[in-house]
Every structure is written in structure tokens, then in C-alpha cells.
Design a protein around this motif. Structure first.
Motif, mmCIF file in Angstrom:
data_model
loop_
_atom_site.group_PDB
_atom_site.id
_atom_site.type_symbol
_atom_site.label_atom_id
_atom_site.label_comp_id
_atom_site.label_asym_id
_atom_site.label_seq_id
_atom_site.Cartn_x
_atom_site.Cartn_y
_atom_site.Cartn_z
ATOM 1 N N HIS A 1 -58.509 44.026 103.117
ATOM 2 C CA HIS A 1 -57.831 44.257 104.383
ATOM 3 C C HIS A 1 -56.328 44.125 104.163
ATOM 4 C CE1 HIS A 1 -59.252 40.079 104.083
ATOM 5 N NE2 HIS A 1 -58.091 39.728 104.607
ATOM 6 N N GLY A 2 -55.625 45.206 104.461
ATOM 7 C CA GLY A 2 -54.185 45.211 104.289
ATOM 8 C C GLY A 2 -53.494 44.529 105.459
ATOM 9 N N VAL A 3 -52.221 44.299 105.275
ATOM 10 C CA VAL A 3 -51.395 43.704 106.328
ATOM 11 C C VAL A 3 -50.712 44.822 107.093
ATOM 12 C CG1 VAL A 3 -49.503 42.130 106.838
ATOM 13 C CG2 VAL A 3 -51.029 41.653 104.917
ATOM 14 N N GLY A 4 -50.915 44.831 108.415
ATOM 15 C CA GLY A 4 -50.249 45.814 109.250
ATOM 16 C C GLY A 4 -48.940 45.275 109.787
ATOM 17 N N PHE A 5 -48.039 46.172 110.157
ATOM 18 C CA PHE A 5 -46.750 45.782 110.707
ATOM 19 C C PHE A 5 -46.500 46.569 111.991
ATOM 20 C CE2 PHE A 5 -46.537 45.060 106.157
ATOM 21 C CZ PHE A 5 -46.013 43.777 106.084
ATOM 22 N N GLY A 6 -45.780 45.951 112.923
ATOM 23 C CA GLY A 6 -45.505 46.620 114.187
ATOM 24 C C GLY A 6 -44.381 45.937 114.930
ATOM 25 N N ILE A 7 -44.089 46.465 116.102
ATOM 26 C CA ILE A 7 -43.010 45.935 116.937
ATOM 27 C C ILE A 7 -43.556 45.598 118.321
ATOM 28 C CG2 ILE A 7 -41.208 47.210 115.715
ATOM 29 C CD1 ILE A 7 -41.249 49.258 117.986
ATOM 30 N N HIS A 8 -42.784 44.845 119.081
ATOM 31 C CA HIS A 8 -43.180 44.505 120.444
ATOM 32 C C HIS A 8 -41.943 44.252 121.297
ATOM 33 C CE1 HIS A 8 -42.684 40.607 118.393
ATOM 34 N NE2 HIS A 8 -42.287 40.158 119.576
ATOM 35 N N VAL A 9 -42.100 44.469 122.594
ATOM 36 C CA VAL A 9 -41.096 44.105 123.593
ATOM 37 C C VAL A 9 -41.820 43.371 124.710
ATOM 38 C CG1 VAL A 9 -39.503 45.987 123.077
ATOM 39 C CG2 VAL A 9 -41.313 46.329 124.766
ATOM 40 N N MET A 10 -41.120 42.484 125.392
ATOM 41 C CA MET A 10 -41.786 41.696 126.420
ATOM 42 C C MET A 10 -40.787 41.172 127.432
ATOM 43 S SD MET A 10 -40.894 38.303 125.726
ATOM 44 C CE MET A 10 -42.337 37.395 126.260
ATOM 45 N N SER A 11 -41.325 40.697 128.554
ATOM 46 C CA SER A 11 -40.532 40.003 129.571
ATOM 47 C C SER A 11 -41.398 38.893 130.149
ATOM 48 C CB SER A 11 -40.077 40.968 130.677
ATOM 49 O OG SER A 11 -41.190 41.545 131.328
ATOM 50 N N GLY A 12 -40.758 37.895 130.712
ATOM 51 C CA GLY A 12 -41.529 36.769 131.222
ATOM 52 C C GLY A 12 -40.756 35.929 132.205
ATOM 53 N N VAL A 13 -41.478 35.020 132.841
ATOM 54 C CA VAL A 13 -40.893 34.062 133.779
ATOM 55 C C VAL A 13 -41.421 32.676 133.427
ATOM 56 C CG1 VAL A 13 -40.662 35.741 135.643
ATOM 57 C CG2 VAL A 13 -42.748 34.373 135.460
ATOM 58 N N SER A 14 -40.628 31.670 133.702
ATOM 59 C CA SER A 14 -41.052 30.298 133.463
ATOM 60 C C SER A 14 -40.815 29.469 134.713
ATOM 61 C CB SER A 14 -40.291 29.692 132.281
ATOM 62 O OG SER A 14 -38.910 29.597 132.564
ATOM 63 N N TYR A 15 -41.657 28.479 134.896
ATOM 64 C CA TYR A 15 -41.508 27.531 136.009
ATOM 65 C C TYR A 15 -41.460 26.134 135.416
ATOM 66 C CZ TYR A 15 -42.133 25.102 140.415
ATOM 67 O OH TYR A 15 -41.953 24.289 141.497
ATOM 68 N N ARG A 16 -40.354 25.439 135.635
ATOM 69 C CA ARG A 16 -40.165 24.129 135.033
ATOM 70 C C ARG A 16 -40.622 23.035 135.986
ATOM 71 N NH1 ARG A 16 -34.402 21.658 133.226
ATOM 72 N NH2 ARG A 16 -34.220 21.584 135.491
ATOM 73 N N PHE A 17 -41.586 22.230 135.521
ATOM 74 C CA PHE A 17 -42.055 21.085 136.297
ATOM 75 C C PHE A 17 -41.162 19.866 136.076
ATOM 76 C CE2 PHE A 17 -45.838 23.679 135.357
ATOM 77 C CZ PHE A 17 -46.269 23.945 136.644
ATOM 78 N N THR A 18 -40.796 19.624 134.809
ATOM 79 C CA THR A 18 -39.896 18.533 134.449
ATOM 80 C C THR A 18 -38.945 19.055 133.374
ATOM 81 O OG1 THR A 18 -41.217 17.648 132.614
ATOM 82 C CG2 THR A 18 -41.796 16.905 134.845
#
Length: 241
Positions: A164-181
Motif C-alpha cells: 500500500h503506497g502513501v497518498g498525498f492530498g490537500i485540504h481547506v477548512m473553516s470552523g468555530v470554537s466555543y470557550r468554556f474556560t
């Protein structure tokens, strides 16, 4: 894409769009490292069983695998006095789909086909500098290496991966966080990932016994390719230190 996935997509888009407009971000002063544990759902992927066939139609045939659940961990470092961060993450995804082979006399033998993969990704983040107290908004992108193998089983006998060879790729993302402390927060993210890898499998015996039935199989190695281009939804818990 199933009804569940369409609902999740719509909800994720609305939540992230709303937070980008209304919600602010904040950094916990003096805490530049964080570690996150995340669960994920990948909406779609394709397994191509004959990627090297000389026949164009056979090369294009694929098995559609949907709703792939996974788990992962990420370590992130935010550069002091900036809105930039760098993270290294590793996930584990596994999925199989059951079908059957019909034999003579209306007998059938089950077939499980799918894959497992370990994506290791490097992501650069931009923390959007809005104002606020508890909610953060960010986007990012990067690349990764994908260590995967096909899972193929007839009856109870699996054809193990021999190469099994090693594949390579790219990604983009967005997110939100909610801080409790200052130390603990939750995140919700949407990622677009182009993940590909190949796998070579091979049965060690020329026949498979299933109950009282003996099924002949080829012992020649066979190559397949996996392409995951669906949307990835992630939720997780983050600890900053």
C-alpha cells in the motif's frame, strides 16, 4: 448523499455562515499550545476496483462508500502576538460495505469491501480577528499524507494488503470554537479534503470454504484505488496549555 448527510451539510453551512457574521473570536492569553480530540463524519468516497484496466469503462467503475465515521487528535501551536497557528493532526477512518456473490443453487456468500486509512495532515490556521469573549472563528488549509489499505473479505477470509503506497492530498477548512474556560473549549469544523491512495491485496489460497461451499478465487495480486472527496464534519474538545 442521504437525507442525514444533506441535513448535516445544511446545518453546518448555516451555523458557520452565521458565526462568521455575528460571532467574535478571542485568544486565551499566554496559552499557545492546544491539543484536541475530534470525531468526524466524511460524507462520500469512492473505491475503484480496476484502476489500471485497459478498458476505460472498467477503469471508471467504482463502489460508493458513504457516511464514514472517524476519530482523530490534533496538536496546535499559535504564534505569539499573531492570528496565525500551525497544527499537526492524525485521524483514523474505517468503512466497509456488504454485498454478496450468488452461487449455484441460489446460495450466496457475503462480501465485505471498504478501506481503512490514517490521514496525517499539516494545517495552517488564520484566526479571524473579530471582537468578543467566548466564540472564535477560523479558517485553514494545508496538505497531508494518507496511509491506507483496502479491506476486502469473502465470507470470513480476508485478502490482506501486500503493498500500500502513501497518498498525498490537500485540504481547506473553516470552523468555530466555543470557550468554556481559559483551558477548555469545543470546536465544530467543516473540511474539504482530497484524499487518495492505492492498495494491493492478494488471497493466500486459491479457494475459500464458506459452510459446505468451496469458492475458487484467484491468488493473483489485485490493485485498487480509494478517492475521498466528500465534506468532512468534525466536532471536538480542546485543551489549551
Amino acid at each position: 448523499m442521504g437525507t442525514l448527510c444533506r441535513s448535516v451539510v445544511r446545518s453546518g453551512v448555516l451555523i458557520i455562515a452565521g458565526v462568521f457574521v455575528l460571532a467574535p473570536t478571542i485568544r486565551a492569553e499566554g496559552r499557545y499550545f492546544s491539543i484536541a480530540v475530534k470525531g468526524s463524519l466524511t460524507t462520500t468516497s469512492q473505491l475503484f476496483p480496476n484502476p489500471n484496466s485497459p478498458d476505460e469503462v472498467q477503469r471508471a467503475q467504482f463502489i460508493s462508500l458513504k457516511d464514514i465515521w472517524g476519530i482523530g487528535v490534533e496538536v496546535r501551536y499559535r504564534f505569539p502576538e499573531t492570528d496565525l497557528a500551525l497544527a499537526l493532526s492524525a485521524d483514523y477512518l474505517r468503512t466497509t460495505q456488504r454485498s454478496s456473490i450468488r452461487l449455484s443453487g441460489n446460495r450466496v456468500i457475503p462480501v465485505d469491501d471498504g478501506y481503512r486509512v490514517l490521514p496525517v495532515e499539516l494545517t495552517g490556521y488564520f484566526l479571524i480577528p473579530l471582537s468578543g469573549e467566548t466564540i472564535g472563528v477560523y479558517m485553514g488549509g494545508g496538505g497531508g499524507a494518507y496511509f491506507g489499505r483496502r479491506v476486502y473479505r469473502i465470507g470470513s477470509v480476508e485478502a490482506p494488503s501486500t503493498n500500500h503506497g502513501v497518498g498525498f492530498g490537500i485540504h481547506v477548512m473553516s470552523g468555530v470554537s466555543y470557550r468554556f474556560t481559559d483551558m477548555i473549549s469545543a470546536v465544530a469544523e467543516m473540511k474539504f479534503r482530497d484524499l487518495q491512495f492505492t492498495s494491493v491485496n492478494q488471497f493466500s489460497s486459491s479457494s475459500i470454504r464458506y459452510g459446505s461451499t468451496v469458492v475458487p478465487v484467484s491468488t493473483q495480486p489485485f490493485e485498487s484505488r480509494v478517492h475521498t472527496d466528500g465534506i468532512v464534519f468534525q466536532v471536538g474538545l480542546v485543551i489549551a496549555f
